[in-house]
Design a protein around this motif. Structure first.
Motif, mmCIF file in Angstrom:
data_model
loop_
_atom_site.group_PDB
_atom_site.id
_atom_site.type_symbol
_atom_site.label_atom_id
_atom_site.label_comp_id
_atom_site.label_asym_id
_atom_site.label_seq_id
_atom_site.Cartn_x
_atom_site.Cartn_y
_atom_site.Cartn_z
ATOM 1 N N ASP A 115 -27.698 20.835 -25.255
ATOM 2 C CA ASP A 115 -27.248 20.716 -26.648
ATOM 3 C C ASP A 115 -25.900 20.004 -26.697
ATOM 4 O OD1 ASP A 115 -29.437 22.058 -27.666
ATOM 5 O OD2 ASP A 115 -28.458 24.024 -27.578
ATOM 6 N N ALA A 116 -24.999 20.388 -25.782
ATOM 7 C CA ALA A 116 -23.680 19.744 -25.742
ATOM 8 C C ALA A 116 -23.824 18.272 -25.339
ATOM 9 C CB ALA A 116 -22.767 20.475 -24.762
ATOM 10 N N LEU A 117 -24.717 17.999 -24.400
ATOM 11 C CA LEU A 117 -24.947 16.603 -23.984
ATOM 12 C C LEU A 117 -25.451 15.788 -25.172
ATOM 13 C CD1 LEU A 117 -25.261 14.391 -21.807
ATOM 14 C CD2 LEU A 117 -27.564 15.297 -21.360
ATOM 15 N N GLU A 118 -26.409 16.364 -25.904
ATOM 16 C CA GLU A 118 -26.977 15.659 -27.052
ATOM 17 C C GLU A 118 -25.909 15.408 -28.117
ATOM 18 O OE1 GLU A 118 -30.588 17.431 -28.434
ATOM 19 O OE2 GLU A 118 -30.869 15.905 -29.976
ATOM 20 N N ARG A 119 -25.077 16.438 -28.326
ATOM 21 C CA ARG A 119 -24.000 16.309 -29.322
ATOM 22 C C ARG A 119 -23.011 15.220 -28.900
ATOM 23 N NH1 ARG A 119 -19.839 20.355 -29.988
ATOM 24 N NH2 ARG A 119 -21.015 21.566 -28.474
ATOM 25 N N PHE A 120 -22.717 15.171 -27.616
ATOM 26 C CA PHE A 120 -21.801 14.133 -27.122
ATOM 27 C C PHE A 120 -22.384 12.744 -27.369
ATOM 28 C CE2 PHE A 120 -20.385 11.266 -23.719
ATOM 29 C CZ PHE A 120 -19.016 11.304 -23.929
ATOM 30 N N LEU A 121 -23.672 12.593 -27.029
ATOM 31 C CA LEU A 121 -24.302 11.275 -27.202
ATOM 32 C C LEU A 121 -24.357 10.889 -28.681
ATOM 33 C CD1 LEU A 121 -27.238 11.656 -24.634
ATOM 34 C CD2 LEU A 121 -25.169 10.272 -24.359
ATOM 35 N N ALA A 122 -24.631 11.891 -29.541
ATOM 36 C CA ALA A 122 -24.806 11.610 -30.963
ATOM 37 C C ALA A 122 -23.483 11.341 -31.669
ATOM 38 C CB ALA A 122 -25.533 12.781 -31.628
ATOM 39 N N THR A 123 -22.415 12.053 -31.269
ATOM 40 C CA THR A 123 -21.181 11.969 -32.053
ATOM 41 C C THR A 123 -20.079 11.135 -31.387
ATOM 42 O OG1 THR A 123 -20.238 13.987 -31.085
ATOM 43 C CG2 THR A 123 -21.607 14.253 -33.060
ATOM 44 N N ARG A 124 -20.166 10.890 -30.090
ATOM 45 C CA ARG A 124 -19.059 10.226 -29.398
ATOM 46 C C ARG A 124 -19.429 8.875 -28.792
ATOM 47 N NH1 ARG A 124 -15.079 14.217 -28.373
ATOM 48 N NH2 ARG A 124 -15.387 15.750 -30.019
ATOM 49 N N CYS A 125 -20.717 8.529 -28.836
ATOM 50 C CA CYS A 125 -21.150 7.328 -28.109
ATOM 51 C C CYS A 125 -21.744 6.281 -29.044
ATOM 52 C CB CYS A 125 -22.200 7.698 -27.065
ATOM 53 S SG CYS A 125 -21.569 8.837 -25.831
#
Ligand SMILES: *Cc1c(COP(=O)(O)O)cnc(C)c1O
Length: 389
Positions: A115-125
């Motif tokens: 979930d954290a990985l997905e959030r990182f990809l969605a919001t920071r990349c």
């Protein structure tokens, strides 16, 4: 200090054909970086994993380093990794001049939090020209290293799904996960490249060594080439890259071939030990374990207990000291990468679960050689600490 014999944390079991195969190397003179056992060891790994190409190397760390180079990781790139891992994972990234970016663990299986990985990809990349970039730092994100911590497979199917929408080169740190599966598929075979370790404390050992596995024949050849000083002529000393001596020796591979013959036995014994601890300590307040999902088969490499000091009566480190007083080895869980100042990891989000597991985790003796009586001795000492705490 107790007069009873020391119970080790994770000792090798050497009771098969190790001596015979090593003696065969000594007799034949094939003791160094070439010889028949190297190929045999590689074949026994691809046989277990159900295909692909395997390259025997000098350690799990060198396998990770080669994998990152094959991924095209360059100085100044970023590489995502599980925060809760042995430091070797981060070292391999820094060996490439890249920047580690850590992702927290989840609380159920203590693996990479997708979930954290997905959030990182969605919001920071963002994706530009087919590459993934960190919008804040402006750096390219060249790879992801999910770690199968304690040999337990992390959710590679979730990671596979994220790869459909994001260009991510995935390198599995399966150092301790040989024989673990997710829906029947082996850890180490989901990513672009998988890396195993044959260090003395792992489930199968060569004394020290590792294995890089991939379905891509060109990458395997490249890894083999880079592990052998990029030697490009069989006779002349011509080398087409600045490379490494990361070869495994035939002597070590011979030892490993004998160990591989016993892998199913090692796995079932380590799983039995894990089950015995859980059963014996069930009902004691403040103790918890990583759970095993229904679609996972875990190789049982390393059993770790989480200790809630308030409920149990003493902390994980106090329990470790108590066990040592009884001549029983244990170790706190790895210090998460973000707490290592020399690795200067980027921490896009808070890391509460890795912090908690670092505080509470205690790895118990998990050697395949432990007798039922020794497991009982450990469990008894733990229960005693609760009562006296
Ligand atoms: C053991 C281990 C490594 C390193 O393997 P070596 O063979 O010791 O270099 C890397 N990652 C994890 C998670 C490990 O447990």
């Amino acid at each position: 200090m107790s007069s009873e014999a020391r119970i080790p944390l994770s000792d090798p079991v050497i009771e098969g054909n190790e001596e015979e195969y090593v003696r065969d190397c000594v007799r034949s003179g094939w003791i160094s970086g070439a010889g028949p056992y190297l190929r045999k060891l590689e074949e026994s790994v691809t046989g277990l994993l159900g295909g692909g190409h395997a390259v025997a190397v000098s350690s799990g760390t060198s396998a990770l380093h080669l994998a990152l180079l094959i991924a095209g990781v360059e100085p100044g790139d970023e590489v995502l990794l599980s925060n809760l891992t042995f430091i070797a994972t981060a070292n391999a990234i820094l060996h490439c001049g890249a920047v580690p970016v850590v992702i927290d663990a989840e609380p159920n299986h203590w693996q990479l939090d997708c979930d954290a990985l997905e959030r990182f990809l969605a919001t920071r990349c963002e994706i530009r020209e087919g590459c993934l970039f960190n919008r804040e730092s402006g750096r390219r994100i060249a790879a992801l290293i999910p770690v199968h911590a304690s040999g337990y497979p992390c959710d590679m199917e979730r990671i596979d799904a994220l790869r459909r929408t994001h260009p991510l080169f995935v390198i599995e740190d399966a150092a301790g996960a040989l024989g673990s599966t997710l829906r029947g598929r082996h850890a180490g075979t989901f990513g672009d490249i998988g890396c195993f370790s044959f260090n003395g404390n792992k489930i199968v050992t060569t004394g020290g060594g590792g294995m890089l596995v991939t379905r891509n024949a060109e990458w395997a050849a490249r890894a083999r080439h880079l592990a052998n000083q990029a030697k490009s002529d069989p006779l002349e000393y011509i080398h087409d890259a600045v490379a490494f001596n990361y070869r495994l020796s035939n002597l070590q591979a011979a030892f490993g071939c004998a160990q591989m013959e016993k892998l199913p036995h090692f796995i079932s014994r380590r799983r039995e030990i894990n089950r015995a601890y859980r059963e014996r300590l069930a009902g004691i307040p403040g103790l918890s374990w990583a759970s095993e999902a229904g679609d996972v088969f875990w190789n049982g490499w390393q059993t770790t207990l989480a200790v809630d000091a308030a409920a149990f009566g003493c902390s994980a480190r106090q329990l470790g000291a108590h066990l040592l007083g009884k001549n029983i080895e244990s170790r706190p869980l790895w210090r998460p990468v973000h707490l290592s100042p020399v690795h200067a990891a980027q921490t896009p989000f808070p890391l509460p679960i890795s912090d908690l597991l670092y505080e509470r985790g205690l790895t118990l003796p998990s050697s395949g050689s432990l007798s039922d009586g020794q497991v009982e001795r450990v469990a008894h000492a733990i229960a005693q600490c609760h009562r006296s705490g």
